[in-house]
Design an enzyme around this catalytic site. Structure first.
Site, PDB file in Angstrom:
ATOM      1  N   GLU A  87       0.405  -1.130   0.261  1.00  0.00           N
ATOM      2  CA  GLU A  87      -0.206   0.226   0.029  1.00  0.00           C
ATOM      3  C   GLU A  87       1.179   1.238  -0.028  1.00  0.00           C
ATOM      4  O   GLU A  87       0.492   2.716   0.845  1.00  0.00           O
ATOM      5  CB  GLU A  87      -1.129   0.091   1.077  1.00  0.00           C
ATOM      6  CG  GLU A  87      -2.267  -0.976   0.988  1.00  0.00           C
ATOM      7  CD  GLU A  87      -3.318  -1.056   2.296  1.00  0.00           C
ATOM      8  OE1 GLU A  87      -4.505  -0.402   1.668  1.00  0.00           O
ATOM      9  OE2 GLU A  87      -2.495  -0.275   3.587  1.00  0.00           O
ATOM     10  N   HIS A 106      -1.326   5.765   7.349  1.00  0.00           N
ATOM     11  CA  HIS A 106      -2.320   5.718   7.062  1.00  0.00           C
ATOM     12  C   HIS A 106      -2.557   4.166   8.376  1.00  0.00           C
ATOM     13  O   HIS A 106      -1.654   3.731   8.533  1.00  0.00           O
ATOM     14  CB  HIS A 106      -2.148   4.742   5.444  1.00  0.00           C
ATOM     15  CG  HIS A 106      -2.506   3.314   4.691  1.00  0.00           C
ATOM     16  ND1 HIS A 106      -4.669   3.716   5.589  1.00  0.00           N
ATOM     17  CD2 HIS A 106      -2.716   2.056   5.484  1.00  0.00           C
ATOM     18  CE1 HIS A 106      -5.560   2.604   5.382  1.00  0.00           C
ATOM     19  NE2 HIS A 106      -4.083   1.243   5.341  1.00  0.00           N
ATOM     20  N   HIS A 108      -5.626   1.691  10.494  1.00  0.00           N
ATOM     21  CA  HIS A 108      -7.139   0.747  10.925  1.00  0.00           C
ATOM     22  C   HIS A 108      -7.852   0.697  11.874  1.00  0.00           C
ATOM     23  O   HIS A 108      -8.070   0.047  12.631  1.00  0.00           O
ATOM     24  CB  HIS A 108      -6.977  -0.395  10.280  1.00  0.00           C
ATOM     25  CG  HIS A 108      -6.090  -0.897   8.648  1.00  0.00           C
ATOM     26  ND1 HIS A 108      -5.282  -2.049   8.544  1.00  0.00           N
ATOM     27  CD2 HIS A 108      -5.947  -0.257   7.832  1.00  0.00           C
ATOM     28  CE1 HIS A 108      -5.397  -2.374   7.986  1.00  0.00           C
ATOM     29  NE2 HIS A 108      -4.868  -0.852   7.015  1.00  0.00           N
TER      30      HIS A 108
HETATM   31 ZN   LIG Z   1      -4.452  -0.064   4.544  1.00  0.00          ZN
END
Ligand SMILES: [Zn+2]
Length: 282
Positions: A87, A106, A108
């Site tokens: 990613e 980034h 989660h």
């Molecule tokens: Zn991710």
């Protein structure tokens, strides 16, 4: 990356040292677990960015764990570099789209996820530490319409096409050179935030998580109070919470950026004292 020839004052040394600490801080504060990542634009070569290789952020220790990529296509600067994150295109395409962005994160984070999943509930700044989220509500990027026939729908931003589309979500007009949004949610996935430097981006990532938790609890409490939801809804405040007004959001953003160096020093010290984390550059 080889750091053996760098002095303590070298801008690259400082950037790499802070990047390693930031990896630890984001783990310590629940923004990343074994997944999630942070990158920084190369301080001497703006057409490159740096992030750790394929490993959990808490395990990053030295320059050897870091990989430099070309902003142009997210290929490695060193052709013999080890495996990186699939990613990384999140980072590369945001650095390409916005010259003023020097750090991308980034995540989660589980407190934020409900706002990337639920329909009809918008993540907003609900207290003064998160003015950077703005008063309009955080935008949501959905990768699903971008898939072509036969592509694996795993929700990962693992090519330039997906990365560029995510980057575009940070503005409302194609001609804009600077991001209007500091954070964008990613449908059924997580969120990405940006900053002009590591300290700003880390601050935003941590307080996005805390703000989401506060908003969720506010909505739960309002649901428990007879008439609570209705009162707030009648006043246009949202479903069970009072978001910052536009003026409050703007004022708090200025305040946040003026004071974020204080928590950064605390956060660095916290992870220095935790036996899980090692930073060879400190
Ligand atoms: Zn991710």
């Amino acid at each position: 990356m080889d750091t053996s020839s760098l002095s303590d004052e070298d801008p690259l040394f400082v950037a790499l040292r802070d990047l390693i600490s930031a990896n630890h801080i984001l783990h310590y504060h629940g923004v990343v677990d074994a997944y999630g990542h942070i990158s920084v634009r190369h301080p001497l070569h703006p057409s490159q960015y740096i992030m750790c290789g394929y490993m959990a952020p808490a395990m990053v220790t030295s320059g050897r764990d870091l990989i430099a990529y070309h902003v142009s296509d997210s290929s490695t600067v060193d052709p013999d570099a080890k495996k990186g994150y699939s990613e990384r295109f999140i980072h590369g395409e945001i650095f390409k789209r916005y010259p003023s962005v020097n750090c991308v994160i980034h995540s989660h984070a589980e407190e934020v996820l409900p706002y990337a999943v639920s329909m009809g509930v918008t993540l907003k700044a609900v207290y003064h530490m998160a003015g950077f989220l703005g008063s309009r509500g955080v935008k949501v990027f959905d990768i699903d319409p971008l898939y072509r026939e036969g592509e694996q729908r795993d929700m990962l931003v693992n090519n330039s096409r997906f990365g560029a589309a995510l980057a575009e979500k940070f503005v409302s007009g194609a001609e804009m050179q600077s991001p209007e949004e500091s954070v964008v949610l990613m449908r059924r996935h997580g969120f990405t935030c940006v900053g002009r430097d590591i300290v700003t981006a880390v601050y935003r990532a941590i307080y996005t998580r805390i703000n989401a938790e506060a908003q969720t609890k506010s909505m739960v409490i309002a649901g428990l109070v007879p008439g609570g939801r209705e009162v707030l809804r009648d006043e246009g405040m949202g479903i069970g919470f009072q978001a910052l007004t536009e003026e409050q959001s703007e004022g708090c953003t200025v305040m946040n950026e003026g004071f974020q160096d204080k928590p950064w020093r605390l956060w660095v010290r916290e992870v220095e004292k935790q036996p899980l984390y090692y930073n060879d550059l400190r």
